[in-house]
Design a protein around this motif. Sequence first.
Motif, mmCIF file in Angstrom:
data_model
loop_
_atom_site.group_PDB
_atom_site.id
_atom_site.type_symbol
_atom_site.label_atom_id
_atom_site.label_comp_id
_atom_site.label_asym_id
_atom_site.label_seq_id
_atom_site.Cartn_x
_atom_site.Cartn_y
_atom_site.Cartn_z
ATOM 1 N N LEU A 32 -6.111 4.077 -8.438
ATOM 2 C CA LEU A 32 -6.470 3.781 -7.041
ATOM 3 C C LEU A 32 -6.897 2.318 -6.930
ATOM 4 O O LEU A 32 -6.535 1.618 -5.980
ATOM 5 N N GLY B 80 0.778 -1.241 0.000
ATOM 6 C CA GLY B 80 0.000 0.000 0.000
ATOM 7 C C GLY B 80 0.807 1.287 0.000
ATOM 8 O O GLY B 80 0.235 2.377 0.002
ATOM 9 N N TYR C 1 -8.748 7.752 -0.711
ATOM 10 C CA TYR C 1 -8.459 6.312 -0.755
ATOM 11 C C TYR C 1 -8.622 5.714 0.638
ATOM 12 O O TYR C 1 -9.273 4.678 0.818
ATOM 13 N N ALA D 161 -3.913 0.095 -7.332
ATOM 14 C CA ALA D 161 -3.095 0.087 -6.098
ATOM 15 C C ALA D 161 -3.732 -0.820 -5.052
ATOM 16 O O ALA D 161 -3.040 -1.594 -4.375
ATOM 17 N N TYR D 162 -5.038 -0.719 -4.927
ATOM 18 C CA TYR D 162 -5.752 -1.600 -3.989
ATOM 19 C C TYR D 162 -5.498 -3.068 -4.365
ATOM 20 O O TYR D 162 -5.216 -3.910 -3.514
ATOM 21 N N SER E 267 -7.220 -0.412 5.102
ATOM 22 C CA SER E 267 -6.282 -0.498 3.974
ATOM 23 C C SER E 267 -4.907 -0.957 4.456
ATOM 24 O O SER E 267 -4.078 -1.384 3.662
ATOM 25 N N SER F 242 -1.969 -4.111 -3.665
ATOM 26 C CA SER F 242 -1.812 -4.277 -2.207
ATOM 27 C C SER F 242 -2.385 -5.614 -1.785
ATOM 28 O O SER F 242 -1.797 -6.340 -0.978
ATOM 29 N N MET G 109 -0.032 5.016 -7.254
ATOM 30 C CA MET G 109 -1.460 5.074 -6.973
ATOM 31 C C MET G 109 -2.115 6.283 -7.659
ATOM 32 O O MET G 109 -3.326 6.341 -7.850
ATOM 33 N N TYR H 40 2.015 3.452 -1.912
ATOM 34 C CA TYR H 40 1.961 3.844 -3.325
ATOM 35 C C TYR H 40 1.694 5.331 -3.556
ATOM 36 O O TYR H 40 1.491 5.740 -4.696
ATOM 37 N N ALA H 41 1.605 6.138 -2.480
ATOM 38 C CA ALA H 41 1.340 7.572 -2.680
ATOM 39 C C ALA H 41 2.433 8.367 -1.991
ATOM 40 O O ALA H 41 2.788 8.074 -0.855
#
Length: 455
Positions: free
Chosen positions: A161, A118, A247, A164-165, A265, A168, A143, A120-121
């Motif tokens: 998004l 996760g 997110y 990325a989910y 998350s 993850s 992300m 990713y940002a």
Amino acid sequence: METKSASVPANWSPASWQQKRAAQQPVYPDLDALQTALAQLAKLPPLVTSWEIENLKHQLAEATRGERFLLQGGDCSESFADCESAAIASKLKILLQMSLVLVQGGKKRVTRVGRFAGQYAKPRSSDTETQNGVTLPSYRGDMINRSGFSREDRTPNPDLLLRAYERSGLTINFIRALIEGGFADLHHPEYWELSFVSKSPHAADYTRLVESIGESLRFMEALSGSVLADIGRVDFFTSHEGLHLSYEQAQTRQVPRRAGWYDLSTHLPWIGQRTRALDGAHVEFFRGIANPIGVKIGPAVTPDEALALADALNPQNEPGRLTFIHRFGAGRVEKCLPPLVAAIRRRERQILWCCDPMHGNTETTRDGIKTRRFDRILEELEKSFRILNESGAHLGGVHFELTGDNVTECLGGASGVTESDLARDYRTQLDPRLNYEQAMEMALLLARLMAQRKK
Ligand code: PEP
Ligand code: CO
């Protein structure tokens, strides 16, 4: 298990952050597409569970009391391209091996938390980047947009998004399967890749340590008369910077038989150095979730601000809830850390002190390459240990940017990475990471520090 803490604070909802100023958020050109992606995310199953989160909080409470140690580490930013089996396995392996070294040194249990599944940002110091007269939005992590330098690459895309989910989810699924399958088997430390040992001035120490892990296991098995299968099953938790608030909101849920709202998350989200404004959207969002949380603490934080953050984010003063991940730099830690520790102790606030010796020690070489020096990283750790001890507190954890591969991004260490080596295998998209050898050596030196503290 503790659930009383998970009450919802006044005037809070998963969306209440939207009334505040949110720093570092991407600007999406297509808001309808963003809402569609968020609606899907809000329906998809959670990536982690509330009982795992409560288990981690419990472990971090032990670390806050000095009974445990937190080892947090991983990439500065994960990339979609690295979501593959070898890269994931090598991240687990390095964290596992480092943690065993720390267990031996500190004689206390270690909690392993990856910067993975996760991460990713990314916050950026500038909203835009200019190359050859062309200005485009900055790259903000996989992300949000892509690192290539075209308008298409850099335009924030809400579909990412969901990607990325999914990445993850794939990562955490593989991690769980590896652990279940006995990947973290401690019975054969002699199989670890230890080629670096021959070059290291700490070779004898290290070999002794590896032998003693095997011996301890065999001793305990001889005592109990059975193979300690459970010891082979170690936990890993996930963490990432909770930067992209829409997110995080989409994955924030209530769960049966527990009060409060969990950000599902990740187990341990943290607030970054650039988004910790007291009146900002990130503090607003984080104050209401039930997870254990971290906040990055840099040189600009005053004792009053540190106390105000503790009050806002942990009003019930619950141990394990709040970790200060301090990142001052080796040159500044002696000036910055003592007043904060004194203020927190005076007010008896429950804080887990975790040193990030990476982000205050970044420098740029003459060739313009971003790097960090092994010695400066170690120096900040040593100073943090000493300062916290002298002020009646203790260092309860460490936070590294590292990788299980032998990249050349940070300088120094026993294998002697020099400036001219950096170009050889410099892979990170953002911050330089300790490589496998450097990370293992760092763990060994840290274990030595921990062992000395016990004498
Ligand atoms: C990071 O952890 O990668 C980071 C951006 O750190 P900080 O918020 O402390 O600058
Ligand atoms: Co970083």
